[in-house]
Motif scaffolding. Structure first.
Motif, PDB file in Angstrom:
ATOM      1  N   PRO A  29     -49.703  19.972  75.804  1.00  0.00           N
ATOM      2  CA  PRO A  29     -51.072  19.920  76.328  1.00  0.00           C
ATOM      3  C   PRO A  29     -51.873  21.164  75.936  1.00  0.00           C
ATOM      4  CG  PRO A  29     -49.536  20.578  78.056  1.00  0.00           C
ATOM      5  CD  PRO A  29     -48.704  20.230  76.867  1.00  0.00           C
ATOM      6  N   LYS A  30     -53.164  21.078  76.143  1.00  0.00           N
ATOM      7  CA  LYS A  30     -54.042  22.210  75.802  1.00  0.00           C
ATOM      8  C   LYS A  30     -53.994  23.252  76.925  1.00  0.00           C
ATOM      9  CE  LYS A  30     -56.036  20.533  72.049  1.00  0.00           C
ATOM     10  NZ  LYS A  30     -54.954  20.707  71.074  1.00  0.00           N
ATOM     11  N   PRO A  31     -53.981  24.547  76.575  1.00  0.00           N
ATOM     12  CA  PRO A  31     -54.003  25.570  77.633  1.00  0.00           C
ATOM     13  C   PRO A  31     -55.311  25.504  78.415  1.00  0.00           C
ATOM     14  CG  PRO A  31     -54.330  26.569  75.476  1.00  0.00           C
ATOM     15  CD  PRO A  31     -54.001  25.135  75.240  1.00  0.00           C
ATOM     16  N   ASP A  32     -55.237  25.847  79.685  1.00  0.00           N
ATOM     17  CA  ASP A  32     -56.460  25.903  80.482  1.00  0.00           C
ATOM     18  C   ASP A  32     -56.695  27.336  80.950  1.00  0.00           C
ATOM     19  OD1 ASP A  32     -54.648  26.284  82.496  1.00  0.00           O
ATOM     20  OD2 ASP A  32     -55.032  24.404  83.538  1.00  0.00           O
ATOM     21  N   GLU A  33     -57.639  27.517  81.858  1.00  0.00           N
ATOM     22  CA  GLU A  33     -57.998  28.865  82.315  1.00  0.00           C
ATOM     23  C   GLU A  33     -56.784  29.569  82.931  1.00  0.00           C
ATOM     24  OE1 GLU A  33     -59.771  26.123  83.546  1.00  0.00           O
ATOM     25  OE2 GLU A  33     -61.253  26.256  81.955  1.00  0.00           O
ATOM     26  N   ILE A  34     -55.974  28.790  83.689  1.00  0.00           N
ATOM     27  CA  ILE A  34     -54.831  29.399  84.373  1.00  0.00           C
ATOM     28  C   ILE A  34     -53.809  29.924  83.357  1.00  0.00           C
ATOM     29  CG2 ILE A  34     -52.935  28.927  86.005  1.00  0.00           C
ATOM     30  CD1 ILE A  34     -54.840  26.838  87.281  1.00  0.00           C
ATOM     31  N   THR A  35     -53.578  29.156  82.286  1.00  0.00           N
ATOM     32  CA  THR A  35     -52.648  29.590  81.239  1.00  0.00           C
ATOM     33  C   THR A  35     -53.122  30.915  80.646  1.00  0.00           C
ATOM     34  OG1 THR A  35     -52.929  27.274  80.542  1.00  0.00           O
ATOM     35  CG2 THR A  35     -51.336  28.613  79.337  1.00  0.00           C
ATOM     36  N   LEU A  36     -54.420  30.991  80.378  1.00  0.00           N
ATOM     37  CA  LEU A  36     -54.947  32.172  79.704  1.00  0.00           C
ATOM     38  C   LEU A  36     -54.880  33.394  80.606  1.00  0.00           C
ATOM     39  CD1 LEU A  36     -57.790  30.237  78.018  1.00  0.00           C
ATOM     40  CD2 LEU A  36     -55.884  31.337  76.863  1.00  0.00           C
ATOM     41  N   VAL A  37     -55.155  33.197  81.896  1.00  0.00           N
ATOM     42  CA  VAL A  37     -55.081  34.320  82.830  1.00  0.00           C
ATOM     43  C   VAL A  37     -53.639  34.843  82.878  1.00  0.00           C
ATOM     44  CG1 VAL A  37     -55.264  34.961  85.268  1.00  0.00           C
ATOM     45  CG2 VAL A  37     -57.093  33.647  84.202  1.00  0.00           C
TER      46      VAL A  37
ATOM     47  N   ILE B 243     -42.488  15.031  76.664  1.00  0.00           N
ATOM     48  CA  ILE B 243     -43.703  14.227  76.829  1.00  0.00           C
ATOM     49  C   ILE B 243     -44.250  14.335  78.252  1.00  0.00           C
ATOM     50  CG2 ILE B 243     -42.496  12.072  77.413  1.00  0.00           C
ATOM     51  CD1 ILE B 243     -44.788  11.384  74.886  1.00  0.00           C
ATOM     52  N   GLU B 244     -43.338  14.652  79.196  1.00  0.00           N
ATOM     53  CA  GLU B 244     -43.751  14.683  80.595  1.00  0.00           C
ATOM     54  C   GLU B 244     -44.350  16.016  81.021  1.00  0.00           C
ATOM     55  OE1 GLU B 244     -41.000  13.647  83.582  1.00  0.00           O
ATOM     56  OE2 GLU B 244     -40.878  11.567  82.931  1.00  0.00           O
ATOM     57  N   ARG B 245     -44.022  17.065  80.266  1.00  0.00           N
ATOM     58  CA  ARG B 245     -44.526  18.383  80.668  1.00  0.00           C
ATOM     59  C   ARG B 245     -46.044  18.404  80.581  1.00  0.00           C
ATOM     60  NH1 ARG B 245     -41.095  21.638  76.524  1.00  0.00           N
ATOM     61  NH2 ARG B 245     -39.023  20.960  77.147  1.00  0.00           N
ATOM     62  N   ASP B 246     -46.660  18.682  81.691  1.00  0.00           N
ATOM     63  CA  ASP B 246     -48.120  18.800  81.634  1.00  0.00           C
ATOM     64  C   ASP B 246     -48.471  20.285  81.695  1.00  0.00           C
ATOM     65  OD1 ASP B 246     -47.616  19.494  84.203  1.00  0.00           O
ATOM     66  OD2 ASP B 246     -48.968  18.026  85.115  1.00  0.00           O
ATOM     67  N   ILE B 247     -49.761  20.568  81.675  1.00  0.00           N
ATOM     68  CA  ILE B 247     -50.161  21.981  81.609  1.00  0.00           C
ATOM     69  C   ILE B 247     -49.767  22.720  82.889  1.00  0.00           C
ATOM     70  CG2 ILE B 247     -52.577  21.674  82.377  1.00  0.00           C
ATOM     71  CD1 ILE B 247     -51.281  24.075  79.647  1.00  0.00           C
ATOM     72  N   VAL B 248     -49.680  21.992  84.005  1.00  0.00           N
ATOM     73  CA  VAL B 248     -49.283  22.656  85.260  1.00  0.00           C
ATOM     74  C   VAL B 248     -47.867  23.220  85.139  1.00  0.00           C
ATOM     75  CG1 VAL B 248     -48.947  22.377  87.738  1.00  0.00           C
ATOM     76  CG2 VAL B 248     -50.765  21.120  86.597  1.00  0.00           C
ATOM     77  N   SER B 249     -46.943  22.421  84.583  1.00  0.00           N
ATOM     78  CA  SER B 249     -45.574  22.926  84.479  1.00  0.00           C
ATOM     79  C   SER B 249     -45.489  24.086  83.482  1.00  0.00           C
ATOM     80  CB  SER B 249     -44.592  21.812  84.129  1.00  0.00           C
ATOM     81  OG  SER B 249     -45.084  21.024  83.094  1.00  0.00           O
ATOM     82  N   TRP B 250     -46.242  24.010  82.399  1.00  0.00           N
ATOM     83  CA  TRP B 250     -46.278  25.138  81.448  1.00  0.00           C
ATOM     84  C   TRP B 250     -46.823  26.384  82.148  1.00  0.00           C
ATOM     85  CZ3 TRP B 250     -44.712  25.670  76.378  1.00  0.00           C
ATOM     86  CH2 TRP B 250     -44.314  24.500  75.714  1.00  0.00           C
ATOM     87  N   ASN B 251     -47.896  26.199  82.896  1.00  0.00           N
ATOM     88  CA  ASN B 251     -48.517  27.351  83.575  1.00  0.00           C
ATOM     89  C   ASN B 251     -47.558  28.020  84.546  1.00  0.00           C
ATOM     90  OD1 ASN B 251     -50.831  26.889  82.222  1.00  0.00           O
ATOM     91  ND2 ASN B 251     -51.968  26.008  83.939  1.00  0.00           N
ATOM     92  N   VAL B 252     -46.845  27.181  85.318  1.00  0.00           N
ATOM     93  CA  VAL B 252     -45.903  27.736  86.297  1.00  0.00           C
ATOM     94  C   VAL B 252     -44.868  28.599  85.583  1.00  0.00           C
ATOM     95  CG1 VAL B 252     -44.034  27.105  87.839  1.00  0.00           C
ATOM     96  CG2 VAL B 252     -46.201  25.917  87.998  1.00  0.00           C
ATOM     97  N   MET B 253     -44.405  28.102  84.443  1.00  0.00           N
ATOM     98  CA  MET B 253     -43.357  28.810  83.699  1.00  0.00           C
ATOM     99  C   MET B 253     -43.898  30.099  83.076  1.00  0.00           C
ATOM    100  SD  MET B 253     -40.236  28.149  83.427  1.00  0.00           S
ATOM    101  CE  MET B 253     -39.627  29.786  83.201  1.00  0.00           C
ATOM    102  N   ILE B 254     -45.062  30.017  82.443  1.00  0.00           N
ATOM    103  CA  ILE B 254     -45.638  31.198  81.780  1.00  0.00           C
ATOM    104  C   ILE B 254     -45.977  32.260  82.835  1.00  0.00           C
ATOM    105  CG2 ILE B 254     -47.618  32.057  80.434  1.00  0.00           C
ATOM    106  CD1 ILE B 254     -47.628  29.314  79.021  1.00  0.00           C
ATOM    107  N   ASP B 255     -46.592  31.802  83.924  1.00  0.00           N
ATOM    108  CA  ASP B 255     -46.962  32.734  84.985  1.00  0.00           C
ATOM    109  C   ASP B 255     -45.707  33.315  85.662  1.00  0.00           C
ATOM    110  OD1 ASP B 255     -49.126  33.938  86.463  1.00  0.00           O
ATOM    111  OD2 ASP B 255     -48.344  32.834  88.182  1.00  0.00           O
ATOM    112  N   GLY B 256     -44.684  32.465  85.834  1.00  0.00           N
ATOM    113  CA  GLY B 256     -43.429  32.923  86.438  1.00  0.00           C
ATOM    114  C   GLY B 256     -42.851  34.080  85.640  1.00  0.00           C
TER     115      GLY B 256
END
Ligand SMILES: [Zn+2]
Ligand SMILES: [Zn+2]
Length: 639
Positions: free
Chosen positions: A260-268, A224-237
């Motif tokens: 959460p919903k993906p944002d521009e950073i997730t997609l890049v 529940i705590e994971r926000d899109i920033v933490s997902w992005n860091v992991m996917i980008d990592g």
């Protein structure tokens, strides 16, 4: 004039005639009422009026003034009037801890790091004891150098267990890449680690390429705590550290969870993963997803550039061009991506044409990246004169100092054109020391043009000075082999063993039905291995009947040591091509991705396969794209 608000003491002293909420007080206004007005204020004008009222009625003598003053500071800061809020601080006699802390925080979050640190020093010398908010505010301005001093204060003031302070510390250490210190603080954090500190730690692990630890931490966070920033860091990592398949898997997981919903950073990040493994179908799917989510995702120039990059690297230059043409307000990065796209596909003239157009576009300035792309375009097409002119113009006309990458392109351009001595002179005169990539390129050219004397001289020089990679050894070994100097070959081999040089294995990939299939040389792990090998045998007979004679020299010349031990027939790209032929519709193009350079024998065979099967075969190797159509390749056998 953008005067500081304190100078408002020089405001006209006559009583205001307006009935504005703040100016309308003829009697001293109750400070509590002004405080409420400040909290609600929606315009800077109103804040200024209240400020004027405070000064006019000498409210700074009122016992409630510190609260009022702090609210005034916050009001200015929240309206972006940073200079006003800082100036207010400097005109306050005996600022208290709260005003100090608020001002340090304002300076920190507005990037005025030095000011924040100076204010903190001022606070310490005024003998006020900082609290957790002061320290977490000052930490936002810390660099890797200053953090240790502040850390000592944190311990001294007994604030090490405060979650805000600890989060701040983890963040600074993690930003500075000091994993050990970051982890020390993180591990001692009280029960509930904040999302920010966990994300900072994940970022730190990911930056260092330790994706396993990053993932463990990510999985340990309450969902529940994971926000899109933490997902992005992991996917980008994952994407940035050689785990593109993992990146895409995690991206899929994010989509299937729906929140959460993906944002521009997730997609890049996801698009970057696609381009690394040539997952064109997945890339196209993401493009479609972006088109469908226009309402929540802004299709900005960064997203478009990632799409251009993905399409070019996945072998579909046409789609890259189409995105480029539709990109609004293209910046230099977008132009660079398109020029690089043309260059890697061997469309050198188009790359240079686009470079010319870029020069004619107002507001765009070529960067060092632009020149890497244009020099590569020249190198891939053997455009020696243009390339040399381009290289010279970089410094003379654009004031860009050439970096090692630019020298690398120039050396490769000259070397491939047979101007070995000139290339060698350039390396010797370079300001920065040549790396193993530049040397290997020249060494490769020596072998290509049969200059074994220079080749050996260079290789021995490199080995002696330890500027080598596995390629250098393999090249030297190949040079000895070409001269039938088997003693030399044995010498290099034992050197490689001694230095435990491991050759990077060749891996080829092909995407079929949204799945990426990977093959190594001589691989028999694929489920359809039997069919693949049967087809390869049949193809081999057919191309031999076309007059093909295996280039046995290529076994020696091949850059891939591991693959060399296998027979030419089972080089990884051939397995991938054979699998593509049996698992896709007749006539459809095949797209193969290889981590190393294609050897000359595989190049010849792929040309013949394209002819006898009538398939277009696009191969991306370490350097560039080859488009094999009807028996010939777009590189013109120059690669
Ligand atoms: Zn090969
Ligand atoms: Zn080619």
């Amino acid at each position: 004039m953008a005067s500081s608000p304190i100078l408002a003491t020089s405001l006209p002293q006559k009583q205001p005639t307006t009935s504005s909420p703040a100016g309308g007080f003829r009697l001293p206004p109750p400070p509590e009422k002004l405080a409420i007005l400040l909290d609600k204020s929606e315009s800077v004008d109103l804040i200024k009026q209240i400020h004027a009222a405070i000064l006019r009625h000498n409210l700074f003598l009122h016992p409630y003034h510190p609260v009022l003053n702090l609210k005034l500071h916050r009001a200015y800061a929240s309206h972006g009037k940073i200079r006003h809020s800082l100036s207010l601080f400097h005109h306050t006699i005996d600022p208290d801890l709260f005003l100090f802390t608020a001002t340090i925080n304002t300076a920190s979050i507005n990037g005025l790091r030095d000011q924040a640190l100076l204010l903190y020093v001022q606070l310490l010398s005024s003998e006020i004891i900082p609290n957790e908010f002061t320290l977490s505010s000052v930490l936002k301005s810390c660099s890797a150098e200053s953090v240790q001093a502040i850390h000592t204060h944190v311990l001294k003031f007994g604030l090490a267990l405060d979650p805000y302070v600890a989060t701040g510390l983890v963040d600074v250490y993690a930003r500075g890449g000091d994993l050990v210190s970051a982890l020390k603080v993180f591990d001692r954090m009280p029960e509930r680690r904040s999302l920010v500190s966990s994300t900072a730690m994940i970022t730190c692990y990911a930056k260092q390429g330790n994706v396993v630890a990053a993932r463990a931490l990510f999985e340990g966070m309450p969902e529940i705590e994971r926000d899109i920033v933490s997902w992005n860091v992991m996917i980008d990592g994952y994407a940035q550290h050689g785990f593109p398949t993992e990146a895409l898997r995690l991206f899929q997981k994010l989509l299937s969870e729906g929140n959460p919903k993906p944002d521009e950073i997730t997609l890049v990040a996801a698009l970057s993963a696609c381009s690394q493994i040539g997952a064109l179908e997945s890339g196209r799917w993401i493009h479609l997803f972006i088109k469908r989510s226009r309402r929540i995702i802004s299709v900005n120039v960064k997203v478009c550039t990632a799409l251009i990059d993905m399409y070019s690297k996945c072998g579909s230059l046409e789609e890259a061009v189409s995105v480029f043409n539709d990109t609004p307000r293209k910046d230099t990065v977008a132009w660079n991506a398109m020029i690089a796209g043309y260059a890697m596909h061997g469309y050198s003239q188009d790359a240079l044409r686009l470079f010319g157009e870029m020069q004619g576009t107002v507001g765009l300035q070529a960067t060092d990246i632009t020149f890497i792309a244009t020099l590569q375009a020249c190198a891939h097409a053997g455009l020696v004169k243009e390339g040399v002119r381009m290289f010279e113009s970089m410094g003379q006309e654009y004031g860009i100092k050439p970096k090692i990458e630019h020298y690398g392109c120039l050396v490769s351009l000259l070397g491939r054109a047979g101007r070995l001595k000139q290339a060698y002179e350039i390396i010797k005169k370079m300001e920065t020391e040549a790396d193993s990539v530049v040397w290997s390129s020249l060494l490769g050219s020596c072998k290509l043009h049969g200059d074994f004397v220079l080749g050996k001289e260079i290789a021995e020089y490199l080995i002696g000075r330890n500027i080598t990679n596995s390629g250098t050894y393999v090249l030297l070994s190949n040079i000895y082999a070409s001269e039938s100097d088997y003693e030399g070959v044995a010498k290099v081999r034992s050197l490689m063993k001694e230095k435990t040089i491991v050759k990077e294995p060749g891996v080829s990939a092909i995407e079929v039905d949204d799945r990426v299939h990977e093959f190594r040389a001589g691989d028999r792990n694929h489920l359809q291995s039997r069919e693949i090998y049967t087809l390869l045998r049949k193809l081999s007979e057919r191309i031999k009947s076309c007059g093909y004679v295996p280039d046995t020299n290529a076994v020696l010349q091949d850059l891939e040591e591991t693959e060399k031990e296998e027979s030419l027939q089972v080089h990884s790209e051939r397995l991938a091509i054979a699998y593509g032929l049996i698992s896709t519709q007749p006539g459809s193009p095949l797209r193969i991705f290889k981590n190393l350079r294609v050897c000359s024998d595989c190049h010849t065979v792929t040309k013949l396969i394209s002819k006898i099967t009538g398939r277009k075969i696009v191969v991306r190797d370490r350097n560039r794209f080859h488009h094999f159509v009807d028996g010939s390749c777009s590189c013109g056998d120059f690669w």
